[in-house]
Scaffold this motif. Structure first.
Motif, PDB file in Angstrom:
ATOM      1  N   UNK A  22       4.430   9.977 -19.787  1.00 29.40           N
ATOM      2  CA  UNK A  22       2.996   9.844 -19.553  1.00 29.40           C
ATOM      3  C   UNK A  22       2.613  10.349 -18.170  1.00 29.40           C
ATOM      4  N   UNK A  26      -0.065  13.131 -17.455  1.00 29.32           N
ATOM      5  CA  UNK A  26      -1.231  12.813 -16.629  1.00 29.32           C
ATOM      6  C   UNK A  26      -1.381  13.834 -15.513  1.00 29.32           C
ATOM      7  N   UNK A  30      -4.923  15.700 -15.298  1.00 24.63           N
ATOM      8  CA  UNK A  30      -5.842  14.857 -14.546  1.00 24.63           C
ATOM      9  C   UNK A  30      -6.950  15.672 -13.874  1.00 24.63           C
ATOM     10  N   UNK A  34     -10.879  15.669 -14.881  1.00 22.56           N
ATOM     11  CA  UNK A  34     -11.806  15.120 -13.899  1.00 22.56           C
ATOM     12  C   UNK A  34     -12.916  16.113 -13.582  1.00 22.56           C
ATOM     13  N   UNK A  48     -15.902   9.078 -12.392  1.00 17.83           N
ATOM     14  CA  UNK A  48     -14.771   8.179 -12.170  1.00 17.83           C
ATOM     15  C   UNK A  48     -14.624   7.185 -13.321  1.00 17.83           C
ATOM     16  N   UNK A  51     -13.548   8.924 -16.521  1.00 12.59           N
ATOM     17  CA  UNK A  51     -12.167   9.393 -16.383  1.00 12.59           C
ATOM     18  C   UNK A  51     -11.192   8.262 -16.733  1.00 12.59           C
ATOM     19  N   UNK A  52     -11.434   7.113 -16.141  1.00 13.18           N
ATOM     20  CA  UNK A  52     -10.539   5.977 -16.410  1.00 13.18           C
ATOM     21  C   UNK A  52     -10.669   5.515 -17.866  1.00 13.18           C
ATOM     22  N   UNK A  55      -8.634   7.821 -20.240  1.00 14.58           N
ATOM     23  CA  UNK A  55      -7.186   7.560 -20.244  1.00 14.58           C
ATOM     24  C   UNK A  55      -6.868   6.191 -20.864  1.00 14.58           C
ATOM     25  N   UNK A  56      -7.742   5.249 -20.618  1.00 11.75           N
ATOM     26  CA  UNK A  56      -7.490   3.925 -21.212  1.00 11.75           C
ATOM     27  C   UNK A  56      -7.524   3.994 -22.736  1.00 11.75           C
ATOM     28  N   UNK A  59      -4.387   5.625 -23.938  1.00 11.93           N
ATOM     29  CA  UNK A  59      -3.244   4.706 -23.875  1.00 11.93           C
ATOM     30  C   UNK A  59      -3.296   3.719 -25.035  1.00 11.93           C
ATOM     31  N   UNK A  62      -2.223   5.307 -28.326  1.00  9.25           N
ATOM     32  CA  UNK A  62      -1.012   6.148 -28.252  1.00  9.25           C
ATOM     33  C   UNK A  62      -0.189   6.109 -29.537  1.00  9.25           C
TER      34      UNK A  62
ATOM     35  N   UNK B  31     -12.142  19.961  -7.569  1.00 12.05           N
ATOM     36  CA  UNK B  31     -12.185  18.512  -7.357  1.00 12.05           C
ATOM     37  C   UNK B  31     -10.999  17.838  -8.075  1.00 12.05           C
ATOM     38  N   UNK B  33      -9.259  13.827  -9.025  1.00 12.35           N
ATOM     39  CA  UNK B  33      -9.590  12.395  -9.101  1.00 12.35           C
ATOM     40  C   UNK B  33      -9.038  11.663  -7.883  1.00 12.35           C
ATOM     41  N   UNK B  34      -9.744  10.668  -7.417  1.00 11.25           N
ATOM     42  CA  UNK B  34      -9.234   9.901  -6.262  1.00 11.25           C
ATOM     43  C   UNK B  34      -7.935   9.162  -6.628  1.00 11.25           C
ATOM     44  N   UNK B  36      -7.104   6.137  -6.224  1.00 13.67           N
ATOM     45  CA  UNK B  36      -7.263   4.816  -6.852  1.00 13.67           C
ATOM     46  C   UNK B  36      -7.351   4.942  -8.373  1.00 13.67           C
ATOM     47  N   UNK B  37      -7.941   6.072  -8.815  1.00 16.48           N
ATOM     48  CA  UNK B  37      -7.982   6.276 -10.266  1.00 16.48           C
ATOM     49  C   UNK B  37      -6.585   6.578 -10.807  1.00 16.48           C
ATOM     50  N   UNK B  41      -4.914   4.286 -13.689  1.00 17.46           N
ATOM     51  CA  UNK B  41      -4.494   4.830 -14.992  1.00 17.46           C
ATOM     52  C   UNK B  41      -2.998   4.633 -15.191  1.00 17.46           C
ATOM     53  N   UNK B  42      -2.220   4.925 -14.172  1.00 12.85           N
ATOM     54  CA  UNK B  42      -0.769   4.795 -14.326  1.00 12.85           C
ATOM     55  C   UNK B  42      -0.354   3.335 -14.507  1.00 12.85           C
ATOM     56  N   UNK B  44      -2.193   1.098 -15.926  1.00 10.16           N
ATOM     57  CA  UNK B  44      -2.573   0.787 -17.313  1.00 10.16           C
ATOM     58  C   UNK B  44      -1.485   1.243 -18.282  1.00 10.16           C
ATOM     59  N   UNK B  48       0.888  -1.189 -20.529  1.00  8.10           N
ATOM     60  CA  UNK B  48       0.887  -1.085 -21.994  1.00  8.10           C
ATOM     61  C   UNK B  48       2.299  -0.913 -22.530  1.00  8.10           C
TER      62      UNK B  48
END
Lengths: 183, 301
Positions: A22, A26, A30, A34, A48, A51-52, A55-56, A59, A62, B31, B33-34, B36-37, B41-42, B44, B48
């Motif tokens: 993963x 990613x 990514x 983004x 932001x 984006x999250x 991916x959530x 996941x 999956x 650009x 992603x920051x 923190x994102x 994500x990782x 998460x 899982x």
């Protein structure tokens, strides 16, 4: 080697519990995802958030992934669905009349269009402004093409539109961008 | 821009490099992603994969199931403990229930006090209920001793207080109440008790053990009283307290079973069949499992 694996193989590996697969997947997508979100939504906080969310959802789903679907298409479909939901809550789409007006402008003679003399910095700035001004569907189609490198069929698959509709949206998008350069 | 130019732009855009517009787009800021994102994500993805937690609903099921199991186990344990206590109290010998010492001690003390002034003691004993009735109705009693005896008999006829009453100072001289020096009011009973003691030492032994109420009364009586009550309840019998409140019947209850039966026979020989009948009825209620001898059975008919 893990780096030689395709996106689909990595996704299947992650569905089987391989977290490194993963992480590799990613890293590959990514930035593209983004930028697609940011330029489509034109708002960093929204980008932001989606984006999250994208991916959530990936996941969480999956174990339902099947390698028959191209991974990039699947990922962008998830993102696109979130974008459409967001657009529906925020503002209406640009009308076809607006697009036709853009084309009338574009039909002006070449000697009246000074884009060729613009500096590169000005060209990038105008392209950015042109993207921001594009109707959402046209911008999505354009970004899926230039940012994600999808073909007409893949864009159609992601957006759920027909191939010719996608081609038309791209054509309108190009006309608007040219109009921005001519202004 | 002509239609031809637009088609050319379109073809350029669909080329590998995206044509002129595509190249210009790739020169736009890239650009990212920051961080923190990335972390979100990782984490998460890792959660899982590694947690393997069941869905929230299943966790609820596990929680409820665990709580139900604990409640069930506690209920079973409580029930088993309760049954064990009940069995223990029921199995306990019902004979030891008889409130012996407090009654005899108090009665004996009263009679000792009243003995010098009394002339016909048996009559006083038999008249105790009547004296009690007289006292209740305001009639003047014939003797203070009789009145006190009757009052005592009335109070001691209540089963629970008899067992709960604190025992008097242990009478060392009378470990077995039936062998204690009896007042003159019960000369016959004394004699029968002694005869019974001579006849069957075995049968008096339990009473000898129970004759130290200072040591046992507070514990054995409390423990065995519910058992005796339960046994009597199962047999549909009422309390073994003497129905007439007679002091003599109270004293009969202190006798060992064999001695008691001998005493009843003696009452019959003396022609006191009414007294014998009452005593035998009390005997049967006090010792419901003990067979009634054939020679005494006609008294119950």
């Amino acid at each position: 080697m893990g780096s030689e694996k395709t996106d689909e193989e990595l996704m299947l590996a992650y569905a089987g519990g391989d977290l490194l697969a993963f992480e590799m997947l990613y890293r590959r997508h990514r930035g593209t995802l983004y930028r697609f979100l940011l330029r489509t939504l034109r708002h960093r906080a929204d980008a932001d958030e989606l984006f999250q969310d994208t991916w959530s959802r990936l996941i969480a789903a999956r174990e339902r992934y099947r390698p028959e679907a191209k991974f990039t298409t699947w990922l962008l479909q998830i993102a696109h669905n979130l974008i459409v939901d967001r657009f529906r809550r925020q503002r209406p789409q640009a009308s076809d009349e607006e697009s036709e007006a853009v084309f009338r402008t574009l039909d002006a003679p070449d000697d009246e269009q000074p884009e060729r003399v613009l500096t590169e910095f000005e060209q990038r700035r105008r392209l950015q402004l042109a993207l921001e001004d594009l109707p959402d569907e046209q911008r999505v189609a354009f970004l899926l093409r230039v940012e994600s490198g999808l073909g007409l069929e893949e864009i159609a698959a992601v957006t759920g539109a027909g191939r010719e509709t996608v081609k038309s949206r791209l054509r309108y998008a190009l006309a608007r961008i040219r109009a921005r350069f001519a202004s | 821009m002509s239609t031809h130019d637009r088609e050319r732009d379109m073809d350029d855009l669909l080329r590998e490099d995206g044509g002129e517009i595509g190249r210009l787009y790739r020169r736009l800021p890239r650009y990212e992603p920051p961080r923190r994102l990335d972390r979100a994500v990782l984490s998460d993805a890792a959660r899982a994969v590694h947690s393997g937690k069941p869905p929230r609903r299943q966790r609820w099921i596990f929680g409820i199931g665990s709580a139900a199991g604990i409640v069930l186990a506690a209920g079973i344990a409580w029930r088993i403990g309760h049954d064990a206590m009940s069995d223990k109290s029921i199995i306990g010998p019902a004979r030891e229930v008889v409130p012996v010492q407090p009654i005899s001690e108090s009665a004996r003390r009263k009679h000792e006090d009243a003995a010098p002034a009394e002339a016909p003691a048996p009559a006083a004993a038999t008249q105790a209920p009547a004296a009690a009735r007289d006292e209740a109705s305001g009639a003047s009693p014939t003797s203070d001793a009789i009145r006190q005896s009757a009052r005592k008999a009335k109070t001691m006829s209540k089963p629970a207080p008899a067992t709960a009453a604190p025992p008097p100072p242990a009478p060392k001289q009378a470990p077995v109440p039936v062998e204690a020096p009896l007042p003159q009011a019960f000369p016959e009973a004394e004699r029968h008790q002694r005869e019974a003691g001579a006849e069957s030492e075995e049968s008096t032994r339990p009473y000898g053990n129970a004759a130290n109420p200072a040591a046992q009364g507070a514990t054995d009586d409390k423990r065995s009283q519910p058992a005796a009550g339960a046994a009597r309840h199962r047999q549909g019998l009422s309390s073994p307290t003497p129905p007439s409140g007679s002091v003599e019947l109270q004293r009969d209850m202190q006798l060992a079973p064999e001695a008691w039966l001998a005493h009843i026979r003696e009452l019959m020989r003396q022609g006191r069949s009414q007294q014998a009948t009452e005593s035998l009825r009390l005997f049967r209620r006090t010792h419901p499992k003990r067979p009634i001898p054939d020679d005494l059975r006609p008294l119950l008919d």
